[in-house]
Enzyme design. Structure first.
Site, PDB file in Angstrom:
ATOM      1  N   SER A 146       1.562   6.013   9.345  1.00 21.15           N
ATOM      2  CA  SER A 146       0.891   7.282   9.802  1.00 21.15           C
ATOM      3  C   SER A 146       0.730   7.126  11.518  1.00 21.15           C
ATOM      4  O   SER A 146       0.675   8.056  12.096  1.00 21.15           O
ATOM      5  CB  SER A 146      -0.649   7.276   9.186  1.00 21.15           C
ATOM      6  OG  SER A 146      -0.498   7.506   7.951  1.00 21.15           O
ATOM      7  N   ARG A 159       6.154  -2.493   3.231  1.00 23.08           N
ATOM      8  CA  ARG A 159       7.176  -2.410   3.988  1.00 23.08           C
ATOM      9  C   ARG A 159       7.773  -3.970   4.170  1.00 23.08           C
ATOM     10  O   ARG A 159       6.718  -4.711   4.439  1.00 23.08           O
ATOM     11  CB  ARG A 159       6.950  -1.543   5.124  1.00 23.08           C
ATOM     12  CG  ARG A 159       6.587  -0.183   4.809  1.00 23.08           C
ATOM     13  CD  ARG A 159       5.671   0.463   6.281  1.00 23.08           C
ATOM     14  NE  ARG A 159       4.465   0.160   6.160  1.00 23.08           N
ATOM     15  CZ  ARG A 159       3.375   0.457   6.475  1.00 23.08           C
ATOM     16  NH1 ARG A 159       3.417   1.600   7.435  1.00 23.08           N
ATOM     17  NH2 ARG A 159       2.155  -0.076   6.564  1.00 23.08           N
ATOM     18  N   LYS A 198     -12.088   2.877  11.408  1.00 22.39           N
ATOM     19  CA  LYS A 198     -10.987   3.354  12.002  1.00 22.39           C
ATOM     20  C   LYS A 198     -11.600   4.671  12.390  1.00 22.39           C
ATOM     21  O   LYS A 198     -11.774   5.554  11.605  1.00 22.39           O
ATOM     22  CB  LYS A 198      -9.858   3.405  11.111  1.00 22.39           C
ATOM     23  CG  LYS A 198      -9.044   2.175  10.639  1.00 22.39           C
ATOM     24  CD  LYS A 198      -8.067   2.514  10.019  1.00 22.39           C
ATOM     25  CE  LYS A 198      -7.038   1.177   9.658  1.00 22.39           C
ATOM     26  NZ  LYS A 198      -5.973   1.590   8.907  1.00 22.39           N
ATOM     27  N   HIS A 224       3.898   7.259   1.919  1.00 23.00           N
ATOM     28  CA  HIS A 224       2.836   7.346   0.871  1.00 23.00           C
ATOM     29  C   HIS A 224       2.920   8.017  -0.285  1.00 23.00           C
ATOM     30  O   HIS A 224       2.942   7.350  -1.396  1.00 23.00           O
ATOM     31  CB  HIS A 224       1.475   7.942   1.364  1.00 23.00           C
ATOM     32  CG  HIS A 224       0.989   7.332   2.574  1.00 23.00           C
ATOM     33  ND1 HIS A 224       0.672   7.904   3.768  1.00 23.00           N
ATOM     34  CD2 HIS A 224       0.570   5.990   2.967  1.00 23.00           C
ATOM     35  CE1 HIS A 224       0.207   7.108   4.826  1.00 23.00           C
ATOM     36  NE2 HIS A 224       0.007   5.928   4.182  1.00 23.00           N
TER      37      HIS A 224
HETATM   38  P1  ADP Z   1      -4.784   1.576   5.420  1.00 27.29           P
HETATM   39  O1  ADP Z   1      -5.832   2.176   6.307  1.00 27.29           O
HETATM   40  O2  ADP Z   1      -5.101   0.870   4.225  1.00 27.29           O
HETATM   41  O3  ADP Z   1      -3.613   0.447   5.999  1.00 27.29           O
HETATM   42  P2  ADP Z   1      -2.782   3.467   5.223  1.00 27.29           P
HETATM   43  O4  ADP Z   1      -2.625   5.043   5.047  1.00 27.29           O
HETATM   44  O5  ADP Z   1      -2.034   3.133   6.339  1.00 27.29           O
HETATM   45  O6  ADP Z   1      -3.995   2.838   5.236  1.00 27.29           O
HETATM   46  O7  ADP Z   1      -1.608   2.926   3.997  1.00 27.29           O
HETATM   47  C1  ADP Z   1      -2.139   2.989   2.765  1.00 27.29           C
HETATM   48  C2  ADP Z   1      -1.286   2.001   1.743  1.00 27.29           C
HETATM   49  O8  ADP Z   1       0.249   2.663   1.868  1.00 27.29           O
HETATM   50  C3  ADP Z   1      -1.089   0.447   2.240  1.00 27.29           C
HETATM   51  O9  ADP Z   1      -0.731  -0.103   1.324  1.00 27.29           O
HETATM   52  C4  ADP Z   1       0.245   0.609   3.219  1.00 27.29           C
HETATM   53  O10 ADP Z   1       0.893  -0.549   3.351  1.00 27.29           O
HETATM   54  C5  ADP Z   1       1.044   1.553   2.491  1.00 27.29           C
HETATM   55  N1  ADP Z   1       2.225   2.187   3.340  1.00 27.29           N
HETATM   56  C6  ADP Z   1       1.698   2.999   4.272  1.00 27.29           C
HETATM   57  N2  ADP Z   1       3.053   3.504   4.772  1.00 27.29           N
HETATM   58  C7  ADP Z   1       4.070   3.082   3.665  1.00 27.29           C
HETATM   59  C8  ADP Z   1       5.543   3.260   4.043  1.00 27.29           C
HETATM   60  N3  ADP Z   1       5.940   3.864   4.626  1.00 27.29           N
HETATM   61  N4  ADP Z   1       6.043   2.520   2.830  1.00 27.29           N
HETATM   62  C9  ADP Z   1       5.390   1.763   1.803  1.00 27.29           C
HETATM   63  N5  ADP Z   1       3.998   1.637   2.016  1.00 27.29           N
HETATM   64  C10 ADP Z   1       3.333   2.416   2.980  1.00 27.29           C
END
Ligand code: ADP
Length: 165
Positions: free
Chosen positions: A128, A90, A41, A17
């Site tokens: 995460s 990703r 969630k 992030h």
């Molecule tokens: P959500 O609940 O919206 O999926 P996340 O906190 O999991 O929220 O992720 C927020 C954003 O960050 C999303 O666009 C997700 O694809 C991106 N993201 C999460 N981890 C990575 C990573 N390792 N590399 C690139 N983008 C990421």
């Protein structure tokens, strides 16, 4: 002035992030990290904890602010004057979900663009949920989260383990 919002659950913020925020902060004048509250969630950390950890992790970036939000991302984008939504991709896992979400958001708000950015190769399998999963079983993945996140993460997972046993 170009403004964007980077929405997510960030439970907790990872280096993936932060990498996306660093890249986005070079592309737009101001970036708001929108930490979702009230989603379906179940989260390990409260929204205030998620905001505090994220804000500390990106404290070196002067054009980034972190705040909570609920409801439709496009509505929040409008409310704060952002003309784009930043999402991280990703290579293997995100395209289908992110493209559907981007097209839905376009249907809801034609004038707001989604900008997808790729994180560094080393963060391509980082999420995460994976960090929480392996950390709960005692793996040291401290290098995958910002330095301020590891201790609270281990402590919270320990509390959860004690209260469920
Ligand atoms: P959500 O609940 O919206 O999926 P996340 O906190 O999991 O929220 O992720 C927020 C954003 O960050 C999303 O666009 C997700 O694809 C991106 N993201 C999460 N981890 C990575 C990573 N390792 N590399 C690139 N983008 C990421």
């Amino acid at each position: 002035m170009t403004k964007a919002i980077y929405p997510g659950t960030f439970d907790p913020v990872t280096k993936g992030h932060v990498d996306i925020v660093e890249r986005a902060s070079k592309v737009v004048d101001h970036l708001t990290v929108g930490v979702v509250t009230g989603s379906l969630k179940r989260t390990l950390f409260t929204v205030d904890e998620r905001i505090e950890m994220f804000a500390e992790a990106v404290g070196h970036l002067t054009n980034v602010t972190v705040q909570s939000y609920s409801g439709l991302t496009v509505n929040v984008a409008r409310a704060i004057g952002a003309d784009s939504i930043v999402r991280g991709l990703r290579i293997t896992s995100d395209f289908e979900y992110e493209s559907e979400m981007a097209l839905m958001n376009r249907r809801l708000a034609e004038d707001i663009e989604t900008i997808c950015l790729f994180s560094a190769l080393e963060y391509q399998i980082l999420s995460s949920s994976r960090v929480k999963e392996v950390a709960a079983f005692g793996a040291d993945v401290s290098d995958l989260v910002p330095p301020n996140v590891w201790k609270p993460l281990v402590e919270r997972l320990d509390e959860r383990k004690k209260s469920s046993s």
